[in-house]
Design a protein around this motif. Structure first.
Motif, PDB file in Angstrom:
ATOM      1  N   ALA A   1     -14.951  26.364  -7.368  1.00  0.00           N
ATOM      2  CA  ALA A   1     -15.275  27.746  -7.020  1.00  0.00           C
ATOM      3  C   ALA A   1     -16.560  27.813  -6.205  1.00  0.00           C
ATOM      4  CB  ALA A   1     -15.407  28.581  -8.294  1.00  0.00           C
ATOM      5  N   SER A   2     -17.545  27.006  -6.589  1.00  0.00           N
ATOM      6  CA  SER A   2     -18.805  26.970  -5.829  1.00  0.00           C
ATOM      7  C   SER A   2     -18.578  26.459  -4.409  1.00  0.00           C
ATOM      8  CB  SER A   2     -19.820  26.084  -6.565  1.00  0.00           C
ATOM      9  OG  SER A   2     -21.012  25.959  -5.820  1.00  0.00           O
ATOM     10  N   TYR A   3     -17.739  25.430  -4.277  1.00  0.00           N
ATOM     11  CA  TYR A   3     -17.474  24.879  -2.947  1.00  0.00           C
ATOM     12  C   TYR A   3     -16.644  25.847  -2.101  1.00  0.00           C
ATOM     13  CZ  TYR A   3     -15.782  21.747   0.686  1.00  0.00           C
ATOM     14  OH  TYR A   3     -15.475  21.187   1.904  1.00  0.00           O
ATOM     15  N   PHE A   4     -15.610  26.428  -2.726  1.00  0.00           N
ATOM     16  CA  PHE A   4     -14.756  27.356  -1.982  1.00  0.00           C
ATOM     17  C   PHE A   4     -15.529  28.578  -1.503  1.00  0.00           C
ATOM     18  CE2 PHE A   4     -10.602  25.997  -4.326  1.00  0.00           C
ATOM     19  CZ  PHE A   4     -10.681  24.760  -3.688  1.00  0.00           C
ATOM     20  N   ARG A   5     -16.528  28.994  -2.301  1.00  0.00           N
ATOM     21  CA  ARG A   5     -17.309  30.191  -1.939  1.00  0.00           C
ATOM     22  C   ARG A   5     -18.040  30.004  -0.619  1.00  0.00           C
ATOM     23  NH1 ARG A   5     -19.031  34.177  -0.544  1.00  0.00           N
ATOM     24  NH2 ARG A   5     -20.095  35.862  -1.659  1.00  0.00           N
ATOM     25  N   GLY A   6     -18.343  28.778  -0.264  1.00  0.00           N
ATOM     26  CA  GLY A   6     -19.081  28.529   0.977  1.00  0.00           C
ATOM     27  C   GLY A   6     -18.203  28.339   2.195  1.00  0.00           C
ATOM     28  N   GLN A   7     -16.881  28.426   2.044  1.00  0.00           N
ATOM     29  CA  GLN A   7     -15.975  28.233   3.175  1.00  0.00           C
ATOM     30  C   GLN A   7     -15.510  29.588   3.701  1.00  0.00           C
ATOM     31  OE1 GLN A   7     -15.927  25.038   4.040  1.00  0.00           O
ATOM     32  NE2 GLN A   7     -17.118  24.693   2.170  1.00  0.00           N
ATOM     33  N   ILE A   8     -15.189  29.647   4.989  1.00  0.00           N
ATOM     34  CA  ILE A   8     -14.810  30.919   5.617  1.00  0.00           C
ATOM     35  C   ILE A   8     -13.359  30.942   6.069  1.00  0.00           C
ATOM     36  CG2 ILE A   8     -17.173  31.315   6.417  1.00  0.00           C
ATOM     37  CD1 ILE A   8     -16.248  30.366   9.205  1.00  0.00           C
ATOM     38  N   TYR A   9     -12.608  29.873   5.803  1.00  0.00           N
ATOM     39  CA  TYR A   9     -11.245  29.807   6.334  1.00  0.00           C
ATOM     40  C   TYR A   9     -10.183  30.297   5.357  1.00  0.00           C
ATOM     41  CZ  TYR A   9     -12.075  25.345   3.935  1.00  0.00           C
ATOM     42  OH  TYR A   9     -12.450  24.373   3.040  1.00  0.00           O
ATOM     43  N   TRP A  10     -10.559  30.843   4.222  1.00  0.00           N
ATOM     44  CA  TRP A  10      -9.553  31.251   3.245  1.00  0.00           C
ATOM     45  C   TRP A  10      -8.799  32.486   3.716  1.00  0.00           C
ATOM     46  CZ3 TRP A  10      -8.590  27.452   0.299  1.00  0.00           C
ATOM     47  CH2 TRP A  10      -9.607  26.604  -0.144  1.00  0.00           C
ATOM     48  N   ALA A  11      -7.473  32.386   3.697  1.00  0.00           N
ATOM     49  CA  ALA A  11      -6.600  33.501   4.070  1.00  0.00           C
ATOM     50  C   ALA A  11      -5.923  34.120   2.858  1.00  0.00           C
ATOM     51  CB  ALA A  11      -5.540  33.028   5.065  1.00  0.00           C
ATOM     52  N   LYS A  12      -6.199  33.606   1.675  1.00  0.00           N
ATOM     53  CA  LYS A  12      -5.635  34.126   0.433  1.00  0.00           C
ATOM     54  C   LYS A  12      -6.750  34.229  -0.599  1.00  0.00           C
ATOM     55  CE  LYS A  12      -1.035  32.039   1.059  1.00  0.00           C
ATOM     56  NZ  LYS A  12      -1.270  31.589   2.444  1.00  0.00           N
ATOM     57  N   ASP A  13      -6.659  35.247  -1.454  1.00  0.00           N
ATOM     58  CA  ASP A  13      -7.596  35.315  -2.574  1.00  0.00           C
ATOM     59  C   ASP A  13      -7.353  34.141  -3.512  1.00  0.00           C
ATOM     60  OD1 ASP A  13      -8.474  37.640  -1.498  1.00  0.00           O
ATOM     61  OD2 ASP A  13      -7.539  38.955  -2.978  1.00  0.00           O
ATOM     62  N   ILE A  14      -8.410  33.708  -4.175  1.00  0.00           N
ATOM     63  CA  ILE A  14      -8.309  32.610  -5.134  1.00  0.00           C
ATOM     64  C   ILE A  14      -8.817  33.116  -6.485  1.00  0.00           C
ATOM     65  CG2 ILE A  14      -8.968  30.249  -5.708  1.00  0.00           C
ATOM     66  CD1 ILE A  14      -9.412  29.727  -2.777  1.00  0.00           C
ATOM     67  N   ILE A  15      -7.976  32.949  -7.514  1.00  0.00           N
ATOM     68  CA  ILE A  15      -8.300  33.398  -8.863  1.00  0.00           C
ATOM     69  C   ILE A  15      -8.611  32.176  -9.715  1.00  0.00           C
ATOM     70  CG2 ILE A  15      -7.499  34.699 -10.876  1.00  0.00           C
ATOM     71  CD1 ILE A  15      -5.433  36.004  -8.966  1.00  0.00           C
ATOM     72  N   PHE A  16      -9.780  32.162 -10.339  1.00  0.00           N
ATOM     73  CA  PHE A  16     -10.195  31.079 -11.237  1.00  0.00           C
ATOM     74  C   PHE A  16     -10.105  31.628 -12.661  1.00  0.00           C
ATOM     75  CE2 PHE A  16     -12.266  30.475  -7.174  1.00  0.00           C
ATOM     76  CZ  PHE A  16     -12.003  29.150  -6.898  1.00  0.00           C
ATOM     77  N   LEU A  17      -9.180  31.083 -13.439  1.00  0.00           N
ATOM     78  CA  LEU A  17      -8.857  31.643 -14.745  1.00  0.00           C
ATOM     79  C   LEU A  17      -9.086  30.614 -15.838  1.00  0.00           C
ATOM     80  CD1 LEU A  17      -7.468  33.711 -16.700  1.00  0.00           C
ATOM     81  CD2 LEU A  17      -5.278  32.719 -15.971  1.00  0.00           C
ATOM     82  N   VAL A  18      -9.803  31.014 -16.883  1.00  0.00           N
ATOM     83  CA  VAL A  18      -9.935  30.225 -18.114  1.00  0.00           C
ATOM     84  C   VAL A  18      -9.247  31.013 -19.212  1.00  0.00           C
ATOM     85  CG1 VAL A  18     -11.502  29.154 -19.758  1.00  0.00           C
ATOM     86  CG2 VAL A  18     -12.122  29.238 -17.337  1.00  0.00           C
ATOM     87  N   ASN A  19      -8.102  30.522 -19.676  1.00  0.00           N
ATOM     88  CA  ASN A  19      -7.320  31.248 -20.672  1.00  0.00           C
ATOM     89  C   ASN A  19      -7.428  30.575 -22.033  1.00  0.00           C
ATOM     90  OD1 ASN A  19      -5.566  29.275 -19.086  1.00  0.00           O
ATOM     91  ND2 ASN A  19      -4.270  29.600 -20.870  1.00  0.00           N
TER      92      ASN A  19
END
Length: 627
Positions: A167-185
């Motif tokens: 999540a920390s790494y993805f937050r710094g990228q700008i190429y995401w075309a879809k939302d990303i959900i990080f879930l702890v169930n």
């Protein structure tokens, strides 16, 4: 049509079927078994390939440099988890918020239909925590889900740490075309079911949940999910779902992880069903290895129990897989950075998709991750087995319809005098067939409803717990069916007849063929396992000849004994043989979990067996004891 309308040709066809019925049935059964055993060999399999061009192995360059950060998160999570004695909700919310995610939590509760003694829970309460990374270059119409189950007793800290580092790494990228959900169930499948029901705004399993739903209302409705468990070990890919008609995950998703990355990154290996894969396909040891892997997949699919959180996603037609570490292959361990690169590459590929996964297969079997068997190849094995029921039903129908055949062909299942006597009898009345049909299905309804509804009454009169009462009631009703239904045709008519049992057997064979055909379309493994055991005995059952031998054979192919034998086979395949007592304990546990899976997640295996297969088996029991 001319063959059936011409009386002379019809007689010739009748003679041929009556004369060759038994040899054709034997050949058909051997052909079905041989076809299935051949599915693990290269002529029946295809090499796995990528149908979606956007998910090709050269489309992205894997990048992940937060391996040490993932380990740090894992240590912090483990410390806070030990401190609070459960999932550290406050710490997860704070950490996800500091990473720049939209953070929400979902408290939920679920009262089980009866206590789950294996996990020691009855009233389940927990909290799911999830953070949403909004796509900077899209309108939030699609999403990806990365979930990590977290329950008491699980050592899943590394998976949570890796998820937070991603999540920390993805937050710094700008190429995401879809939302990303990080879930702890929390509480594994129960927590995931609560989240999915809230996500789709439904309540089919009576899970009570509350919390802030502003985030869920904004989440798009067509995600792709990847679950993760403890890592830093060889990563096994689990694909088995509930077996309710959704099939398996799209083959492209299963191929993405092992084929596109584990081969590309040095030192990575991807087991399947907990077994390392071989590459020498043309040798006998490789064939045996592939066959064992295939059998493990068939047994797991036939159980109808999801092999991970992804199994619940599949019911909503969301493509998902579970990736988990296998600690038994310690020589293949690798660092967190390698695992992070693998998952980061998967999400980069899924991010490139312009439409839902649809080009590749949804129904398949996997003897290995590099090869697969499509539905068009494995279904003939089942077709050969069903052909036996059709041939036997056709044989009985021709005898009942008094086909004009020569004296030498007057014998089908009984002797010549019996055949002549049957030809002279009047057609069986409706009252002859109604009692066994009604009573057998009444037993099925009792088997389905009474164990859970009557558990409190049982605990008041017997020194057993609620869970034991449910399981023992299932077994008691199941065994009681052997004594109650037979000779029920004499309740109203006072006697039986030759044509009556033949008519009842004809209906039973057609009924069994219909049941197996329907379940095989949505759960091939369950249908095939039942067909292999029940079909040959159902074909030979009759109230003549060695009746006690037939009774023993019929008891040995009952679904309960099939489950018991499947447990023994499974333990042998995983190279963990068990004693008779341990086998019996696993059998009781399997019955209990089968009921819980139905009431908690909607698995259809238990109601299918109780309401349909068991009554059909009782009809065959009626045929055997017809007088």
């Amino acid at each position: 049509m001319g063959l059936l309308s011409d009386p002379y040709r019809r007689r010739a066809l009748s003679r041929l079927i009556l004369r060759l019925n038994t040899p054709l049935c034997i050949l058909s059964y051997l052909a079905g078994l041989g076809w299935f055993l051949g599915l693990a060999s290269p002529p029946f399999t295809l090499r796995s390939y990528m149908s979606e061009n956007a998910m090709g192995s050269t489309m992205v360059e894997e990048q992940f440099v937060f391996g040490e950060r993932a380990l740090s998160y894992a240590r912090e999570f483990a410390g806070h988890r030990k401190k609070v004695g459960g999932i550290p909700v406050a710490w997860l919310e704070k950490t996800m918020w500091n990473l720049g995610l939209e953070v929400y939590k979902q408290p939920f509760s679920r009262t089980l239909p009866f206590p789950d003694e294996m996990r020691e829970r009855y009233m389940v309460k927990g909290t799911n925590v999830y953070g949403i990374l909004r796509a900077p270059r899209a309108a939030s119409t699609e999403s990806l889900v990365l979930s990590v189950p977290c329950s008491t007793g699980q050592h899943n800290s590394q998976a949570v740490g890796l998820m937070l580092a991603l999540a920390s790494y993805f937050r710094g990228q700008i190429y995401w075309a879809k939302d990303i959900i990080f879930l702890v169930n929390e509480h594994d499948l129960i927590g995931m079911e609560a989240w999915l029901e809230a996500y789709h705004d439904v309540n089919v399993t009576e899970v009570l949940s509350s919390g802030c739903w502003a985030g869920l209302e904004a989440i798009p409705r067509q995600p792709v999910s990847v679950g993760a468990r403890d890592v830093q070990s060889p990563l096994d890919v689990a694909v088995g779902g509930l077996g309710t008609g959704a099939g398996w995950p799209n083959l492209d998703l299963c191929t993405t992880f092992p084929d596109a990355f584990c081969r590309k990154l040095n030192g990575c290996c991807a087991p399947l069903q907990g077994r390392l894969q071989r590459t020498d396909w043309d040798t006998l040891p490789a064939y045996v290895h592939s066959l064992q892997t295939l059998l493990l997949m068939v047994l797991k699919q036939g159980s109808g129990r999801p092999q991970g959180d992804h199994g619940l996603f599949l019911r909503y037609h969301i493509e998902a897989i579970t990736v988990r570490g296998i600690n038994s292959f310690r020589q293949y361990k690798y660092d967190m950075g390698t695992v992070g690169k693998t998952l980061e590459g998967m999400f980069r590929k899924l991010n490139n998709l312009l439409e839902r996964l649809h080009q590749s297969y949804f129904f398949y079997l996997l003897p290995s991750l590099a090869r697969f068997v499509s539905i068009g190849v494995y279904m003939p094995a089942f077709g050969f087995l069903i052909l036996i029921l059709v041939l036997k039903a056709l044989d009985l129908w021709m005898k009942l319809s008094k086909c004009d055949v020569g004296p030498e062909e007057q014998v089908c299942d009984g002797d010549r005098s019996a055949a002549h006597a049957a030809a002279e009898e009047s057609r069986p009345g409706l009252l002859t067939l109604v009692p066994p049909l009604l009573i057998c299905h009444a037993m099925g309804l009792t088997l389905y409803f009474l164990p859970v509804l009557g558990q409190h009454v049982a605990t008041q009169h017997f020194p057993v717990s609620e869970s034991e009462a449910v399981v023992l009631t299932v077994i008691a009703i199941y065994v009681a069916g052997l004594a109650l239904p037979h000779n029920t045709h004499r309740v109203l008519t006072g006697c039986g007849s030759e044509r009556s049992w033949m008519t009842l057997k004809l209906l039973s064979l057609l009924y069994l063929a219909m049941l197996l055909g329907c379940i095989t379309l949505i759960n091939f493994s369950l249908g095939f396992l039942l067909a292999v055991t029940m079909v040959p005995v159902a074909a030979i059952i009759q109230p003549k000849g060695p009746k006690y031998l037939y009774a023993v054979l019929l008891v040995l192919v009952t679904p309960a004994v099939t489950l018991l034998l499947s447990i023994v086979l499974y333990q042998e395949l995983i190279e963990y043989p068990i004693s008779a007592l341990e086998c019996w304990q696993l059998f009781l546990q399997a019955v209990s979990e089968g009921l819980l899976d139905h009431y908690l997640y909607g698995s259809i295996v238990f109601p299918f067996i109780a309401l349909f297969v068991y009554p059909c088996w009782l009809l065959l029991w009626n045929v055997l004891f017809w007088k």
